[in-house]
Structure formats: C-alpha cells, structure tokens
Scaffold this motif. Sequence first.
Motif, short mmCIF file in Angstrom:
data_model
loop_
_atom_site.label_atom_id
_atom_site.label_comp_id
_atom_site.label_asym_id
_atom_site.label_seq_id
_atom_site.Cartn_x
_atom_site.Cartn_y
_atom_site.Cartn_z
N ARG A 123 0.73 -1.32 0.07
CA ARG A 123 0.00 -0.03 0.01
C ARG A 123 0.76 1.27 0.11
O ARG A 123 0.63 2.17 -0.90
CB ARG A 123 -0.87 -0.06 1.06
CG ARG A 123 -1.90 1.19 1.38
CD ARG A 123 -2.90 0.79 2.54
NE ARG A 123 -4.06 1.86 2.15
CZ ARG A 123 -4.83 1.91 3.09
NH1 ARG A 123 -4.98 0.91 4.18
NH2 ARG A 123 -5.88 2.65 2.89
N THR A 124 2.02 1.21 0.82
CA THR A 124 3.11 2.44 1.06
C THR A 124 3.48 2.59 -0.38
O THR A 124 3.50 3.81 -0.80
CB THR A 124 4.04 1.94 1.96
OG1 THR A 124 3.26 1.90 3.10
CG2 THR A 124 4.88 3.40 1.95
N LEU A 125 3.88 1.54 -1.21
CA LEU A 125 4.53 1.87 -2.45
C LEU A 125 3.46 2.33 -3.47
O LEU A 125 3.82 3.01 -4.31
CB LEU A 125 5.13 0.39 -2.90
CG LEU A 125 5.94 0.40 -4.24
CD1 LEU A 125 7.03 1.47 -4.26
CD2 LEU A 125 6.22 -1.19 -4.51
N ALA A 126 2.18 1.94 -3.34
CA ALA A 126 1.36 2.18 -4.26
C ALA A 126 0.86 3.96 -4.26
O ALA A 126 0.70 4.64 -5.17
CB ALA A 126 0.00 1.43 -4.22
N GLU A 127 0.61 4.26 -2.81
CA GLU A 127 0.23 5.44 -2.61
C GLU A 127 1.23 6.35 -2.56
O GLU A 127 1.36 7.68 -2.41
CB GLU A 127 -0.63 5.45 -1.24
CG GLU A 127 -2.01 4.44 -1.46
CD GLU A 127 -2.51 4.45 0.03
OE1 GLU A 127 -2.08 4.92 1.13
OE2 GLU A 127 -3.77 3.89 -0.12
N MET A 128 2.57 6.02 -2.10
CA MET A 128 3.66 6.80 -1.73
C MET A 128 3.72 7.93 -0.83
O MET A 128 3.96 9.02 -1.07
CB MET A 128 4.39 7.39 -3.08
CG MET A 128 5.02 6.31 -4.04
SD MET A 128 6.15 5.05 -3.36
CE MET A 128 7.39 6.19 -3.18
N THR A 129 2.80 7.41 0.20
CA THR A 129 2.81 8.31 1.43
C THR A 129 2.68 7.66 2.69
O THR A 129 2.51 6.21 2.61
CB THR A 129 1.26 9.18 1.15
OG1 THR A 129 1.41 10.11 2.31
CG2 THR A 129 0.15 8.21 1.37
N GLY A 130 3.06 8.27 3.90
CA GLY A 130 3.26 7.44 5.01
C GLY A 130 3.81 8.33 6.26
O GLY A 130 4.30 9.33 5.71
N ILE A 131 3.81 7.36 7.35
CA ILE A 131 4.68 8.04 8.31
C ILE A 131 6.11 7.23 8.34
O ILE A 131 6.30 6.49 7.48
CB ILE A 131 3.89 7.85 9.54
CG1 ILE A 131 3.66 6.37 9.74
CG2 ILE A 131 2.61 8.46 9.64
CD1 ILE A 131 3.10 5.89 11.41
N CYS A 132 6.98 7.66 9.44
CA CYS A 132 8.54 7.27 9.47
C CYS A 132 8.31 5.76 9.11
O CYS A 132 9.32 5.36 8.48
CB CYS A 132 8.88 7.73 10.77
SG CYS A 132 8.10 7.23 12.34
N PHE A 133 7.26 4.92 9.95
CA PHE A 133 7.38 3.58 10.05
C PHE A 133 7.21 3.12 8.42
O PHE A 133 7.61 1.90 8.25
CB PHE A 133 6.34 2.97 11.14
CG PHE A 133 6.54 1.44 11.52
CD1 PHE A 133 7.52 0.84 11.01
CD2 PHE A 133 5.50 1.19 12.36
CE1 PHE A 133 7.74 -0.36 11.53
CE2 PHE A 133 5.81 -0.05 12.82
CZ PHE A 133 6.57 -1.01 12.68
N ASP A 134 6.33 3.70 7.82
CA ASP A 134 6.14 3.29 6.49
C ASP A 134 7.21 3.41 5.58
O ASP A 134 7.65 2.60 4.64
CB ASP A 134 4.87 4.07 5.83
CG ASP A 134 3.53 4.01 6.56
OD1 ASP A 134 3.20 2.58 6.64
OD2 ASP A 134 2.94 4.90 6.92
N TYR A 135 7.98 4.81 5.74
CA TYR A 135 9.27 4.78 5.12
C TYR A 135 10.02 3.57 5.27
O TYR A 135 10.79 3.27 4.39
CB TYR A 135 9.79 6.37 5.49
CG TYR A 135 9.34 7.45 4.88
CD1 TYR A 135 9.85 8.16 3.91
CD2 TYR A 135 8.09 8.06 5.31
CE1 TYR A 135 9.33 9.45 3.31
CE2 TYR A 135 7.45 9.33 4.68
CZ TYR A 135 8.45 9.99 3.83
OH TYR A 135 7.68 11.25 3.19
#
Length: 137
Positions: A45-57
């Motif tokens: 999901r993070t790769l698809a949306e390219m947004t997130g918090i530090c844990f996602d990065y």
Amino acid sequence: AEIAEGAKSDLDVVTQVYDFVVTNMTYDEAKAKVVEYGYLPDVDRTLAEMTGICFDYAALMTAMLRSQGIPTKLVIGYAGDVYHAWINVYTEEAGWIEKAVEFHGNEWVRLDPTFASTSGLGIDFVDDTVYNALETY
C-alpha cells in the motif's frame, strides 16, 4: 528490482532505493496524528500510495533492500523526544551503515529516509547521538 537495475554494487542499490523513496514519498501528517500503538505498515500500500509516516518509509526501504539481498534492520526508537523509525543496512563495501541520511561520496551520515524526504519536518538531527533504538526488526 527495477529501481536497483544498473547498480554495480550493494552500495549503489542502497543509494538508488534511498533516492527513490526520499524523492517520491510524502509524509502523511494526518496519519501521524491518529496512528495507534500496534500499527504495522503495509508496504504494498505504501508503495502504491507513496505516502506514510516514518514507520512506512522505513518498512518500504527495508522490504525493497531485503528483496535485493541486502541485510537491513528496521529500527524503532526515539530521535530526540520524537518516537521514530529508521533503518540500518549492511554492505560488503561499507559494513553496517547506521543512522545515515546523506551519502557524501564515500560516507553515509544518517539513513533516515523520513527526515531526508521531509527536510526534517522542522527538526534538525545533525548529531546522531539523539537516536536511541528500542526495537530492531
């Protein structure tokens, strides 16, 4: 694999993945305000949306680098008084790269894609002694 294409070394792969994440992701400030204890990133999901918090990065970079055979630790702890996540990676050329943000030709300074991508969100952590790990995955 597409992002690592053309890399001549593991250090090149780390650099290319890092540059991709830092250049293309945006920090989700709204999510940061409501995220609950126990949150686990969904890297697809993070790769698809390219947004997130530090844990996602950190989770996205960890997955991308591990998929290329590069040992990567996802670290959770504190950067100053901010609860935070970052990564450490191992390459044959450099050994363990811990807490690096910028590559200066032959040296990493801190591997924290969130602060690099967001210009620190107004926080300047030049001194890596403010990083205190609690958990490593």
